[in-house]
Scaffold this active site. Structure first.
Site, PDB file in Angstrom:
ATOM      1  N   ASN A  17       0.832  -1.214   0.000  1.00 19.83           N
ATOM      2  CA  ASN A  17       0.000   0.000   0.000  1.00 19.83           C
ATOM      3  C   ASN A  17       0.856   1.249   0.000  1.00 19.83           C
ATOM      4  O   ASN A  17       1.983   1.235   0.504  1.00 19.83           O
ATOM      5  CB  ASN A  17      -0.841   0.095   1.292  1.00 19.83           C
ATOM      6  CG  ASN A  17      -2.019  -0.849   1.307  1.00 19.83           C
ATOM      7  OD1 ASN A  17      -2.461  -1.328   0.267  1.00 19.83           O
ATOM      8  ND2 ASN A  17      -2.511  -1.126   2.491  1.00 19.83           N
ATOM      9  N   ASP A  19       0.580   4.709   1.944  1.00 19.78           N
ATOM     10  CA  ASP A  19      -0.157   5.371   3.023  1.00 19.78           C
ATOM     11  C   ASP A  19      -0.060   6.877   2.813  1.00 19.78           C
ATOM     12  O   ASP A  19       1.049   7.425   2.761  1.00 19.78           O
ATOM     13  CB  ASP A  19       0.457   5.024   4.396  1.00 19.78           C
ATOM     14  CG  ASP A  19       0.287   3.550   4.739  1.00 19.78           C
ATOM     15  OD1 ASP A  19      -0.489   2.863   4.056  1.00 19.78           O
ATOM     16  OD2 ASP A  19       0.946   3.098   5.691  1.00 19.78           O
ATOM     17  N   GLY A  47       2.111  -6.855   4.017  1.00 23.91           N
ATOM     18  CA  GLY A  47       3.040  -7.715   3.279  1.00 23.91           C
ATOM     19  C   GLY A  47       4.351  -6.986   3.031  1.00 23.91           C
ATOM     20  O   GLY A  47       5.439  -7.508   3.306  1.00 23.91           O
ATOM     21  N   ALA A  48       4.235  -5.772   2.511  1.00 26.79           N
ATOM     22  CA  ALA A  48       5.438  -4.997   2.205  1.00 26.79           C
ATOM     23  C   ALA A  48       6.206  -4.662   3.486  1.00 26.79           C
ATOM     24  O   ALA A  48       7.440  -4.755   3.525  1.00 26.79           O
ATOM     25  CB  ALA A  48       5.060  -3.717   1.461  1.00 26.79           C
ATOM     26  N   ASN A  49       5.509  -4.288   4.537  1.00 24.90           N
ATOM     27  CA  ASN A  49       6.196  -3.948   5.803  1.00 24.90           C
ATOM     28  C   ASN A  49       7.019  -5.138   6.311  1.00 24.90           C
ATOM     29  O   ASN A  49       8.168  -4.988   6.748  1.00 24.90           O
ATOM     30  CB  ASN A  49       5.191  -3.576   6.898  1.00 24.90           C
ATOM     31  CG  ASN A  49       4.519  -2.236   6.661  1.00 24.90           C
ATOM     32  OD1 ASN A  49       4.929  -1.485   5.781  1.00 24.90           O
ATOM     33  ND2 ASN A  49       3.479  -1.946   7.435  1.00 24.90           N
ATOM     34  N   GLU A 145      -4.245  -9.398   4.290  1.00 27.10           N
ATOM     35  CA  GLU A 145      -4.675  -8.214   3.530  1.00 27.10           C
ATOM     36  C   GLU A 145      -4.797  -8.485   2.033  1.00 27.10           C
ATOM     37  O   GLU A 145      -4.962  -7.559   1.259  1.00 27.10           O
ATOM     38  CB  GLU A 145      -3.722  -7.030   3.771  1.00 27.10           C
ATOM     39  CG  GLU A 145      -3.979  -6.339   5.097  1.00 27.10           C
ATOM     40  CD  GLU A 145      -3.145  -5.083   5.296  1.00 27.10           C
ATOM     41  OE1 GLU A 145      -3.532  -4.253   6.145  1.00 27.10           O
ATOM     42  OE2 GLU A 145      -2.090  -4.915   4.637  1.00 27.10           O
ATOM     43  N   LEU A 226       1.585  -9.092  22.801  1.00 20.80           N
ATOM     44  CA  LEU A 226       0.864  -8.301  23.811  1.00 20.80           C
ATOM     45  C   LEU A 226       1.411  -6.875  23.883  1.00 20.80           C
ATOM     46  O   LEU A 226       1.447  -6.274  24.956  1.00 20.80           O
ATOM     47  CB  LEU A 226       0.994  -8.987  25.181  1.00 20.80           C
ATOM     48  CG  LEU A 226       0.547 -10.458  25.255  1.00 20.80           C
ATOM     49  CD1 LEU A 226       0.999 -11.100  26.559  1.00 20.80           C
ATOM     50  CD2 LEU A 226      -0.976 -10.558  25.123  1.00 20.80           C
ATOM     51  N   ALA A 255       3.167  -0.719  13.252  1.00 17.04           N
ATOM     52  CA  ALA A 255       3.922  -1.804  12.603  1.00 17.04           C
ATOM     53  C   ALA A 255       4.845  -2.587  13.536  1.00 17.04           C
ATOM     54  O   ALA A 255       5.740  -3.288  13.064  1.00 17.04           O
ATOM     55  CB  ALA A 255       4.709  -1.290  11.392  1.00 17.04           C
ATOM     56  N   ALA A 256       4.618  -2.515  14.848  1.00 17.28           N
ATOM     57  CA  ALA A 256       5.413  -3.357  15.766  1.00 17.28           C
ATOM     58  C   ALA A 256       5.182  -4.829  15.428  1.00 17.28           C
ATOM     59  O   ALA A 256       6.125  -5.634  15.402  1.00 17.28           O
ATOM     60  CB  ALA A 256       5.012  -3.085  17.213  1.00 17.28           C
ATOM     61  N   GLY A 257       3.921  -5.169  15.149  1.00 18.70           N
ATOM     62  CA  GLY A 257       3.599  -6.563  14.814  1.00 18.70           C
ATOM     63  C   GLY A 257       4.266  -6.987  13.510  1.00 18.70           C
ATOM     64  O   GLY A 257       4.715  -8.130  13.373  1.00 18.70           O
ATOM     65  N   ASP A 258       4.346  -6.083  12.553  1.00 17.27           N
ATOM     66  CA  ASP A 258       5.005  -6.409  11.281  1.00 17.27           C
ATOM     67  C   ASP A 258       6.503  -6.630  11.505  1.00 17.27           C
ATOM     68  O   ASP A 258       7.113  -7.523  10.913  1.00 17.27           O
ATOM     69  CB  ASP A 258       4.803  -5.283  10.254  1.00 17.27           C
ATOM     70  CG  ASP A 258       3.354  -5.169   9.805  1.00 17.27           C
ATOM     71  OD1 ASP A 258       2.607  -6.161   9.935  1.00 17.27           O
ATOM     72  OD2 ASP A 258       2.973  -4.078   9.322  1.00 17.27           O
TER      73      ASP A 258
END
Ligand code: ADP
Length: 322
Positions: A17, A19, A47-49, A145, A226, A255-258
């Site tokens: 994406n 942004d 995906g890109a992140n 996504e 978490l 984007a911590a999860g990414d």
């Protein structure tokens, strides 16, 4: 973590994406026209992140996805390439690229509209055309996504060839195929754990129950992330383990999860044990929150190595008394 003999290869199937971040005093109400402060363009899409996170850590990363034939498509492809991501399997699809329009008010409130655009056009055939690179990977990493049929096709190819599969089930959704849920690693955050398991996750006990339930649904390991409280792992024997977070000054948790997913993929692909890989991923997630933005915040391998050395107790998995 030991260094592998060859550069670990990660294949990501996911979204790309642009942004568009509009900064303004307050969020525009229906019918209202406001004058904003500025407009920034950032590369995004889960995906890109995640692909960029893993590439910055030194992996050989291939992305399977789609961008549009609009002007953004070219910008997105170039952005991926300059971050070191292989884009041979990122096709141009007639029409618009994926775009997220994000209004951020001075109060910190935001509102987000995502147009999936080309991401919604990713097909099973696209994935099958890239089957040779999936088969050659050390790890396949997917999120939600892009159409789930395409995700499922990629998971099937990986499983047939003994390639490890990491599923980041984001954004949260229900009715996901059991084929996808039988991942080697399933990485929900609290919201996603609740959506997938149907179990309310309002505290750690809820996260534990949801994690156990997802293991019973077929996942081989479940990591519930978490945020600033670290992670909970339900391992393949059903044992509950948790890790304390790295202590860092958090400025932006985007984007911590990414970052975590890209870090986990990189470590596993490089031959780390499960415990080493989770610790490495926690460090990558923590470093990402110390900087603004998504892809711009992804750390390099040297920064991760330093944090791992500085905080030897953080990110280490320990048994949870049940
Ligand atoms: P998501 O972005 O998917 O909601 P989380 O916010 O749970 O993901 O973050 C993923 C991981 O990144 C966490 O499990 C943790 O290891 C790390 N992390 C996130 N926020 C912080 C923080 N404030 N301090 C230290 N580590 C963090």
């Amino acid at each position: 973590m030991n260094h592998p003999q060859r550069v670990p290869r990660i294949v990501v199937v996911g979204s790309v994406n642009l942004d568009l971040v509009l900064r303004c005093e307050q969020i525009a109400r229906p019918g209202e026209t406001l004058t904003g402060r500025d407009l920034q363009e950032h590369f995004g899409g889960k995906g890109a992140n995640q692909a960029v996170a893993a590439a910055r850590l030194g992996a050989d990363v291939w992305l399977i996805g789609r961008v549009g034939t609009d002007g953004f498509g070219e910008v997105l492809l170039q952005g991926l390439q300059s971050a070191g991501v292989q884009t041979r399997y990122v096709q141009r699809t007639p029409g618009a690229s994926g775009v997220a329009v994000i209004q951020v008010a001075d109060t910190g409130q935001n509102s987000i509209v995502v147009i999936p655009g080309a991401n919604g056009c990713l097909t099973v055939e696209d994935v099958q055309d890239a089957s040779s690179v999936i088969r050659s990977a050390d790890v396949l990493l997917v999120q939600f996504e892009v159409p789930l049929e395409a995700v499922e096709a990629a998971v099937r190819i990986a499983v047939e060839s003994g390639v490890r599969v990491i599923v980041d089930p984001a954004p949260a959704c229900r009715g996901v195929s059991p084929v996808i849920l039988r991942a080697d690693w399933l990485l929900p955050n609290e919201t996603e754990a609740e959506a997938l398991s149907g179990i309310a996750v309002v505290d750690r006990a809820g996260a534990e129950r949801a994690g156990q339930q997802l293991l019973q649904a077929g996942a081989k390991r479940v990591v519930v992330t978490l945020g600033g409280s670290g992670v909970l792992l339900v391992d393949s024997d059903g044992q509950l383990l948790s890790a304390q977070p790295f202590q860092v000054p958090a400025v932006d948790t985007t984007a911590a999860g990414d970052a975590f997913a890209g870090g986990l993929a990189c470590a596993l692909a490089g031959g780390a044990s499960d415990a080493e890989a989770v610790r490495y991923a926690c460090a990558v997630g923590a470093l990402a929150v110390t900087k603004h933005g998504a892809q711009a915040a992804m750390p390099a391998a040297d920064e991760v190595r330093r944090l791992l050395e500085q905080q030897p107790g953080a990110g280490c998995l320990q048994g949870v008394q049940g």
